[in-house]
Design an enzyme around this catalytic site. Structure first.
Site, PDB file in Angstrom:
ATOM      1  N   CYS A 147       0.802  -1.217   0.000  1.00 39.17           N
ATOM      2  CA  CYS A 147       0.000   0.000   0.000  1.00 39.17           C
ATOM      3  C   CYS A 147       0.838   1.271   0.000  1.00 39.17           C
ATOM      4  O   CYS A 147       0.292   2.379   0.003  1.00 39.17           O
ATOM      5  CB  CYS A 147      -0.950  -0.003   1.196  1.00 39.17           C
ATOM      6  SG  CYS A 147      -2.101  -1.391   1.158  1.00 39.17           S
ATOM      7  N   HIS A 281      -2.175   8.280   6.481  1.00 38.66           N
ATOM      8  CA  HIS A 281      -2.612   7.048   5.815  1.00 38.66           C
ATOM      9  C   HIS A 281      -4.010   6.674   6.307  1.00 38.66           C
ATOM     10  O   HIS A 281      -4.885   6.361   5.513  1.00 38.66           O
ATOM     11  CB  HIS A 281      -1.607   5.938   6.114  1.00 38.66           C
ATOM     12  CG  HIS A 281      -1.765   4.713   5.278  1.00 38.66           C
ATOM     13  ND1 HIS A 281      -1.821   4.741   3.888  1.00 38.66           N
ATOM     14  CD2 HIS A 281      -1.871   3.399   5.621  1.00 38.66           C
ATOM     15  CE1 HIS A 281      -1.956   3.510   3.426  1.00 38.66           C
ATOM     16  NE2 HIS A 281      -1.991   2.681   4.457  1.00 38.66           N
ATOM     17  N   HIS A 314     -10.007   2.382   0.763  1.00 35.09           N
ATOM     18  CA  HIS A 314      -8.573   2.111   0.704  1.00 35.09           C
ATOM     19  C   HIS A 314      -8.253   1.539  -0.670  1.00 35.09           C
ATOM     20  O   HIS A 314      -8.660   0.424  -1.001  1.00 35.09           O
ATOM     21  CB  HIS A 314      -8.177   1.125   1.800  1.00 35.09           C
ATOM     22  CG  HIS A 314      -6.702   0.998   2.010  1.00 35.09           C
ATOM     23  ND1 HIS A 314      -5.779   1.617   1.188  1.00 35.09           N
ATOM     24  CD2 HIS A 314      -5.970   0.325   2.942  1.00 35.09           C
ATOM     25  CE1 HIS A 314      -4.554   1.323   1.602  1.00 35.09           C
ATOM     26  NE2 HIS A 314      -4.651   0.539   2.663  1.00 35.09           N
TER      27      HIS A 314
END
Length: 381
Positions: A147, A281, A314
């Site tokens: 990620c 994040h 996400h």
């Protein structure tokens, strides 16, 4: 060869998300505190879950990439051929959706796999697709760092410019991760939310998968000025580290995260007190949010914080590239966007929960991935 200290700027952006089919459309909805997440059930074998789909059904990665590339070329007033433009485009899942579709067909009817089609679906195919369309002879890279991939791609583009190999590089990441296998994996881990994404909240329960991607054009400031390009912002520094501890959890002491931030600040020749905003994040998972809050409390506890995954979901490997574009738009418009889904903060930090206008000069944008990948980028006006 340009000096390693020569400014590198962003002169073009494109973004597509569950919030909107353009950077501006997504940005406006993000500023309004809206969310693109909806409870949906694209696959009957999986229960309904909050998901960030761009369309009613899952999108193909190459289709999304073509849309992003066309929008970027429009934004930059460039057109092929671009023989000297480098390409660095990453993805965490790549064309996994295609592999899953082939396996289903094989299971149902015994179809043989076309090896040529399989070869064209390998992870580097996304970057190669763009390289072919632009007819470039410059370096073409396809990084994968879970990620953190999006910021890793930007970092590689910076290195191509600083080493003198390119004056312009298209960087970014794209992800269409809403597939049966990805859903099954994250459900088994207990990482997916059931009702909604709540970054840094006491009641946070996990993340929602989202489709999306972002591309940026990087170039030297001299090149941008010479062609009278509009400049969204400057790359001040990048920090990349790995925890080297766990496959699916961050270092509980946040040492790798903190090291990445400090490296970024050192490159940018900034102190923590000079940062105006942190684009966190903020996945909404128990462990990630706790570790991220920990390093912020240690280094810059008063800096305003926003997180966008309550709005976009996400997007895994694309998350860092998308967050970088949103941060550049924050700098442009001098606004802090709200953290959608945050209602009852679990940490004593300066979270932004409503749109705020204030002067902005320097932003940190953070992205972390499985395997302990940590990536931080510093952006300035």
């Amino acid at each position: 060869m340009p000096s390693s200290q020569a400014p590198i700027v962003v002169t073009g952006i494109s973004l597509v998300s569950a919030l909107g089919h353009s950077a501006e459309g997504s940005w406006q909805r993000l500023c309004l505190g809206q969310s693109g997440l909806q409870v949906q059930q694209p696959y009957p074998e999986h229960p309904p879950l909050p998901l960030g789909l761009i369309h009613r059904q899952p999108t193909g990665c190459l289709t999304l990439l073509d849309q992003l590339l066309q929008a970027l070329l429009t934004d930059t007033n460039l057109c092929p051929p671009l023989p000297h433009c480098g390409i660095v485009i990453g993805s965490s899942r790549g064309l996994q959706y295609q592999w899953e579709a082939w396996l289903r067909l094989r299971h149902q009817g015994g179809h043989d796999l076309d090896l040529g089609a399989w070869w064209a679906s390998l992870p580097q195919s996304l970057a190669l697709s763009v390289a072919t369309k632009l007819q470039t002879q410059a370096p073409v890279l396809s990084p994968t760092a879970a990620c953190a991939t999006g910021i890793w791609a930007i970092a590689h583009g910076i290195l191509l410019i600083k080493s003198g190999q390119c004056q312009q590089v298209i960087v970014g990441a794209v992800e269409t991760p809403i597939t049966p296998l990805t859903l099954a994996g994250f459900r088994q881990m207990g990482a997916l939310c059931q009702t909604g994404v709540h970054p840094f909240d006491r009641q946070r329960q996990g993340f929602a998968l989202g489709e999306g991607g972002a591309l940026l054009l990087l170039e030297t400031q001299a090149s941008a000025i010479a062609r009278q390009a509009k400049i969204y912002g400057q790359i001040l520094g990048v920090g990349l580290t790995a925890d080297g501890l766990y496959l699916t959890a961050p270092d509980h002491q946040a040492r790798g995260m903190l090291s990445a931030v400090k490296t970024c600040l050192t490159q940018a020749r900034l102190s923590a007190t000079e940062i105006d905003h942190i684009h966190a994040h903020g996945t909404g998972t128990r462990l990630n949010d706790q570790a991220e809050a920990q390093w912020i409390q240690q280094l810059c506890p008063d800096v305003p914080i926003s997180a966008s995954k309550g709005s976009t979901g996400h997007t895994l490997g694309a998350a860092g590239a998308m967050a970088t574009v949103f941060s550049l738009l924050s700098l442009r418009d001098h606004v802090l966007f709200p953290t959608v889904g945050l209602r009852n903060p679990a940490f004593d930090l300066n979270f932004i929960t409503s749109l705020q206008a204030r002067p902005l000069e320097k932003i940190l944008c953070c992205s972390y991935g499985f395997g302990g990948q940590n990536a931080v980028i510093g952006l300035g006006r």
